[in-house]
Design a protein around this motif. Structure first.
Motif, PDB file in Angstrom:
ATOM      1  N   VAL A 327     -10.209   0.816 -10.043  1.00 48.10           N
ATOM      2  CA  VAL A 327      -9.924   1.398  -8.736  1.00 48.10           C
ATOM      3  C   VAL A 327      -9.377   0.293  -7.844  1.00 48.10           C
ATOM      4  O   VAL A 327      -9.975  -0.782  -7.746  1.00 48.10           O
ATOM      5  CB  VAL A 327     -11.189   2.019  -8.103  1.00 48.10           C
ATOM      6  N   LYS A 328      -8.236   0.548  -7.182  1.00 47.42           N
ATOM      7  CA  LYS A 328      -7.597  -0.462  -6.339  1.00 47.42           C
ATOM      8  C   LYS A 328      -7.425   0.084  -4.916  1.00 47.42           C
ATOM      9  O   LYS A 328      -7.124   1.258  -4.719  1.00 47.42           O
ATOM     10  CB  LYS A 328      -6.220  -0.833  -6.898  1.00 47.42           C
ATOM     11  N   LEU A 329      -7.606  -0.794  -3.955  1.00 46.86           N
ATOM     12  CA  LEU A 329      -7.362  -0.469  -2.549  1.00 46.86           C
ATOM     13  C   LEU A 329      -6.078  -1.169  -2.126  1.00 46.86           C
ATOM     14  O   LEU A 329      -5.953  -2.390  -2.248  1.00 46.86           O
ATOM     15  CB  LEU A 329      -8.529  -0.918  -1.673  1.00 46.86           C
ATOM     16  N   LYS A 330      -5.112  -0.409  -1.622  1.00 44.78           N
ATOM     17  CA  LYS A 330      -3.810  -0.955  -1.250  1.00 44.78           C
ATOM     18  C   LYS A 330      -3.555  -0.747   0.246  1.00 44.78           C
ATOM     19  O   LYS A 330      -3.959   0.271   0.814  1.00 44.78           O
ATOM     20  CB  LYS A 330      -2.698  -0.277  -2.066  1.00 44.78           C
ATOM     21  N   ASN A 331      -2.863  -1.702   0.828  1.00 47.35           N
ATOM     22  CA  ASN A 331      -2.399  -1.583   2.211  1.00 47.35           C
ATOM     23  C   ASN A 331      -3.542  -1.293   3.183  1.00 47.35           C
ATOM     24  O   ASN A 331      -3.427  -0.457   4.083  1.00 47.35           O
ATOM     25  CB  ASN A 331      -1.330  -0.481   2.319  1.00 47.35           C
ATOM     26  N   ALA A 332      -4.672  -1.981   3.003  1.00 51.43           N
ATOM     27  CA  ALA A 332      -5.828  -1.738   3.870  1.00 51.43           C
ATOM     28  C   ALA A 332      -5.612  -2.365   5.241  1.00 51.43           C
ATOM     29  O   ALA A 332      -5.074  -3.468   5.358  1.00 51.43           O
ATOM     30  CB  ALA A 332      -7.080  -2.316   3.225  1.00 51.43           C
ATOM     31  N   PHE A 333      -5.996  -1.651   6.277  1.00 49.06           N
ATOM     32  CA  PHE A 333      -5.944  -2.181   7.634  1.00 49.06           C
ATOM     33  C   PHE A 333      -7.094  -1.573   8.428  1.00 49.06           C
ATOM     34  O   PHE A 333      -7.693  -0.574   8.032  1.00 49.06           O
ATOM     35  CB  PHE A 333      -4.595  -1.884   8.301  1.00 49.06           C
ATOM     36  N   ASP A 362      -6.672   2.531 -19.084  1.00 50.32           N
ATOM     37  CA  ASP A 362      -5.821   1.375 -18.788  1.00 50.32           C
ATOM     38  C   ASP A 362      -4.875   1.628 -17.607  1.00 50.32           C
ATOM     39  O   ASP A 362      -3.815   1.001 -17.502  1.00 50.32           O
ATOM     40  CB  ASP A 362      -5.010   0.951 -20.018  1.00 50.32           C
ATOM     41  N   THR A 363      -5.238   2.561 -16.758  1.00 54.84           N
ATOM     42  CA  THR A 363      -4.479   2.789 -15.520  1.00 54.84           C
ATOM     43  C   THR A 363      -5.403   2.552 -14.334  1.00 54.84           C
ATOM     44  O   THR A 363      -6.591   2.264 -14.515  1.00 54.84           O
ATOM     45  CB  THR A 363      -3.901   4.218 -15.451  1.00 54.84           C
ATOM     46  N   ALA A 364      -4.863   2.681 -13.146  1.00 49.49           N
ATOM     47  CA  ALA A 364      -5.654   2.438 -11.949  1.00 49.49           C
ATOM     48  C   ALA A 364      -5.628   3.666 -11.038  1.00 49.49           C
ATOM     49  O   ALA A 364      -4.603   4.348 -10.920  1.00 49.49           O
ATOM     50  CB  ALA A 364      -5.120   1.221 -11.194  1.00 49.49           C
ATOM     51  N   VAL A 365      -6.775   3.928 -10.424  1.00 46.51           N
ATOM     52  CA  VAL A 365      -6.846   4.898  -9.338  1.00 46.51           C
ATOM     53  C   VAL A 365      -6.532   4.134  -8.055  1.00 46.51           C
ATOM     54  O   VAL A 365      -7.262   3.218  -7.680  1.00 46.51           O
ATOM     55  CB  VAL A 365      -8.236   5.567  -9.264  1.00 46.51           C
ATOM     56  N   GLU A 366      -5.442   4.514  -7.389  1.00 47.21           N
ATOM     57  CA  GLU A 366      -4.956   3.770  -6.237  1.00 47.21           C
ATOM     58  C   GLU A 366      -5.365   4.482  -4.940  1.00 47.21           C
ATOM     59  O   GLU A 366      -5.045   5.655  -4.738  1.00 47.21           O
ATOM     60  CB  GLU A 366      -3.432   3.632  -6.299  1.00 47.21           C
ATOM     61  N   ILE A 367      -6.054   3.747  -4.071  1.00 47.83           N
ATOM     62  CA  ILE A 367      -6.439   4.264  -2.748  1.00 47.83           C
ATOM     63  C   ILE A 367      -5.611   3.509  -1.721  1.00 47.83           C
ATOM     64  O   ILE A 367      -5.710   2.284  -1.603  1.00 47.83           O
ATOM     65  CB  ILE A 367      -7.937   4.063  -2.477  1.00 47.83           C
ATOM     66  N   THR A 368      -4.777   4.242  -0.971  1.00 48.65           N
ATOM     67  CA  THR A 368      -3.837   3.622  -0.039  1.00 48.65           C
ATOM     68  C   THR A 368      -4.075   4.144   1.370  1.00 48.65           C
ATOM     69  O   THR A 368      -4.226   5.354   1.574  1.00 48.65           O
ATOM     70  CB  THR A 368      -2.382   3.930  -0.456  1.00 48.65           C
ATOM     71  N   MET A 369      -4.102   3.230   2.326  1.00 49.66           N
ATOM     72  CA  MET A 369      -4.180   3.605   3.739  1.00 49.66           C
ATOM     73  C   MET A 369      -2.767   3.623   4.316  1.00 49.66           C
ATOM     74  O   MET A 369      -2.012   2.656   4.167  1.00 49.66           O
ATOM     75  CB  MET A 369      -5.054   2.622   4.518  1.00 49.66           C
ATOM     76  N   LEU A 370      -2.410   4.718   4.979  1.00 50.57           N
ATOM     77  CA  LEU A 370      -1.068   4.882   5.529  1.00 50.57           C
ATOM     78  C   LEU A 370      -1.146   5.339   6.978  1.00 50.57           C
ATOM     79  O   LEU A 370      -2.020   6.128   7.344  1.00 50.57           O
ATOM     80  CB  LEU A 370      -0.274   5.924   4.730  1.00 50.57           C
ATOM     81  N   ALA A 371      -0.231   4.842   7.795  1.00 51.19           N
ATOM     82  CA  ALA A 371      -0.095   5.363   9.158  1.00 51.19           C
ATOM     83  C   ALA A 371       0.645   6.689   9.094  1.00 51.19           C
ATOM     84  O   ALA A 371       1.650   6.815   8.390  1.00 51.19           O
ATOM     85  CB  ALA A 371       0.664   4.361  10.032  1.00 51.19           C
ATOM     86  N   ASP A 372       0.150   7.674   9.813  1.00 54.06           N
ATOM     87  CA  ASP A 372       0.754   9.003   9.790  1.00 54.06           C
ATOM     88  C   ASP A 372       1.982   9.024  10.693  1.00 54.06           C
ATOM     89  O   ASP A 372       1.874   8.844  11.907  1.00 54.06           O
ATOM     90  CB  ASP A 372      -0.261  10.054  10.251  1.00 54.06           C
ATOM     91  N   ARG A 373       3.154   9.263  10.119  1.00 54.09           N
ATOM     92  CA  ARG A 373       4.386   9.281  10.907  1.00 54.09           C
ATOM     93  C   ARG A 373       4.620  10.621  11.588  1.00 54.09           C
ATOM     94  O   ARG A 373       5.394  10.699  12.541  1.00 54.09           O
ATOM     95  CB  ARG A 373       5.578   8.958   9.997  1.00 54.09           C
ATOM     96  N   ASP A 374       3.994  11.670  11.087  1.00 58.64           N
ATOM     97  CA  ASP A 374       4.221  13.008  11.640  1.00 58.64           C
ATOM     98  C   ASP A 374       3.299  13.318  12.817  1.00 58.64           C
ATOM     99  O   ASP A 374       3.707  13.974  13.785  1.00 58.64           O
ATOM    100  CB  ASP A 374       4.034  14.072  10.553  1.00 58.64           C
TER     101      ASP A 374
END
Length: 455
Positions: A327-333, A362-374
């Motif tokens: 499990v990976k955390l991406k773009n955390a803020f 052999d894959t990753a579960v990706e958790i990404t934080m994103l700013a909502d543009r809408d």
């Protein structure tokens, strides 16, 4: 029967009658008034003004200017006005009624005397070349059609009629749309889960089809509230009641292990596994019942999403390693939301555990934080796996209770179909939104939109 139909029919019919009557009355009144003005001084003054305008046009631009001026006058004046030369021809080559020609012949010998008295409707307009034209109004040729075709004449009556009819239509539209708008809002609340909505009291003393519809709506809402309330109560009661026999089963299982002396270990392990699954299912049912009942909705606090996700990943990593993934955390803020920390953690954990269950080894579960543009002041938590995805027709139903994809039903790893339902209830409890979408290169993404807490 059809009371609303007759209200609409009669209202529109009455509006058309009033509109037509006002226009006809105004035009007829003007017509009658104009026909009686032959000997009225105000009409002579008006004709005198027309004479001066025609003489000025003739002096400035000759015969062409006179024709242009008369054409413009004819388009606006309800009374036909002729300019007749000595040969008895109109300057615009219009046909002159016989009674006007006869009248001119009778008054020809009196022309000089009439001209000495000052401008009149028989006064001549003279051109530079010496030709002269008599201005003759034709009061008898005024028709209703001619009056209606003159914008200057009919503008005011039409404006008054349009204003009256617009007012009637406005009142009718308001009368019809207000209760329908109330029904629409109540339906939206019902769709959002608020089954306490009722609309009949807001209808007042209406006695038509809309009032009947409101009554039927309230009956339906009341019935739904009872059914769903009974369903929630049944789930809650059954879950509580099942806890006791499960506890006794676990005690009995322990005693059976002691007395079997290892001779039925495989069967007892299987029983223990099923007991654990039942215990997990009952726990999920209780959690779902609490969420649907709104329990803990008021226990909110400011939750830092980065800290929550980092702690969640630490716990999920153990399960992921057993499945051969990570499990990976991406773009955390840093971002804070207002929610119940336990419920929010549980909701996102259910989504992550579901992703771990179906992602490929052999894959990753990706958790990404994103700013909502809408939507301003919102963030999106994206949880993506690299599994087989979900059939498109199943995506809208993925967050329903006990809903599972067919492939999951046939596998031993398939859950009870409550994890995503619990996540959906928990996220929506605090004004959030959760949706699922398939990724073009394979896998499923769950998007969780949350409102940021005010600073």
């Amino acid at each position: 029967m059809h009371r609303l139909f007759w209200k609409i029919f009669l209202s529109f019919w009455l509006t058309l009658i009033i509109f037509s009557a006002l226009v006809m009355f105004a035009a007829s009144s003007y017509l009658e008034h104009t026909r009686t003005q032959q000997d009225i001084g105000s009409m002579r003054v008006r004709l005198s003004e027309y004479f001066n305008q025609g003489q000025a046009a003739a002096k400035q631009n000759g015969i062409e200017g006179l024709k242009e001026w008369l054409e413009n006058l004819d388009r606006s004046e309800a009374i036909p006005i002729f300019l007749i030369d000595e040969a008895g021809q109109d300057v615009l080559e219009r046909e002159i009624p016989a009674y006007i020609i006869a009248r001119l012949d009778r008054r020809r010998e009196h022309a000089e005397r009439m001209e000495r008295k000052g401008p009149s409707h028989l006064q001549r307009i003279r051109l530079a070349g010496g030709s002269a034209y008599r201005m003759v109004p034709d009061f008898q040729s005024i028709t209703l059609r001619r009056v209606l075709q003159r914008p200057r004449v009919i503008a005011l009556p039409v404006a008054v009629a349009a204003l009256v009819s617009a007012l009637i239509c406005l009142l009718l539209s308001r009368y019809l749309t207000f209760p329908l708008e109330r029904l629409r809002r109540a339906t939206q609340h019902i769709a959002a889960g608020d089954l306490t909505q009722r609309v009949a009291p807001s209808m007042g003393n209406r006695r038509d089809e809309i009032a009947d519809l409101a009554g039927a709506f309230d009956t339906m809402a009341e019935r739904l509230e009872k059914v769903f309330g009974a369903q929630r109560q049944l789930l809650s009661d059954a879950s509580h009641e099942l806890r006791s026999p499960l506890a006794r089963l676990q005690v009995a299982l322990g005693l059976a292990r002691q007395r079997s002396n290892g001779r039925a270990e495989q069967e007892l392990d299987r029983i223990e596994t099923e007991i654990e699954r039942l215990n997990e299912l009952i726990g999920q049912l209780l959690e779902l019942s609490r969420l649907e009942a709104g329990v803990d909705v008021a226990h909110i606090e400011k939750v830092d999403m980065r800290e929550l996700l980092e702690g969640l990943i630490d716990d999920a990593q153990f399960e992921a390693e057993s499945k051969g993934c990570e499990v990976k955390l991406k773009n955390a803020f840093s971002a804070s939301v207002k929610a119940n920390a336990r419920l929010l953690h549980s909701a996102i954990e259910n989504v992550v555990r579901n992703a771990i269950k179906y992602t490929k080894p052999d894959t990753a579960v990706e958790i990404t934080m994103l700013a909502d543009r809408d939507i301003p002041d919102s963030i999106i938590i994206k949880v993506r796996d690299h599994g087989p995805g979900v059939p498109e027709k199943m995506l809208p139903h993925l967050f329903e209770s006990f809903m599972r994809v067919e492939e999951a039903r046939d596998s031993l790893s398939g859950g009870h179909g409550l994890g995503l339902a619990i996540a959906d209830r928990a996220i929506r409890l605090y004004g959030g939104e959760i949706v699922a979408q398939n990724e073009p290169d394979g896998g499923l993404s769950i998007l969780i939109r949350l409102q940021l807490a005010a600073n």
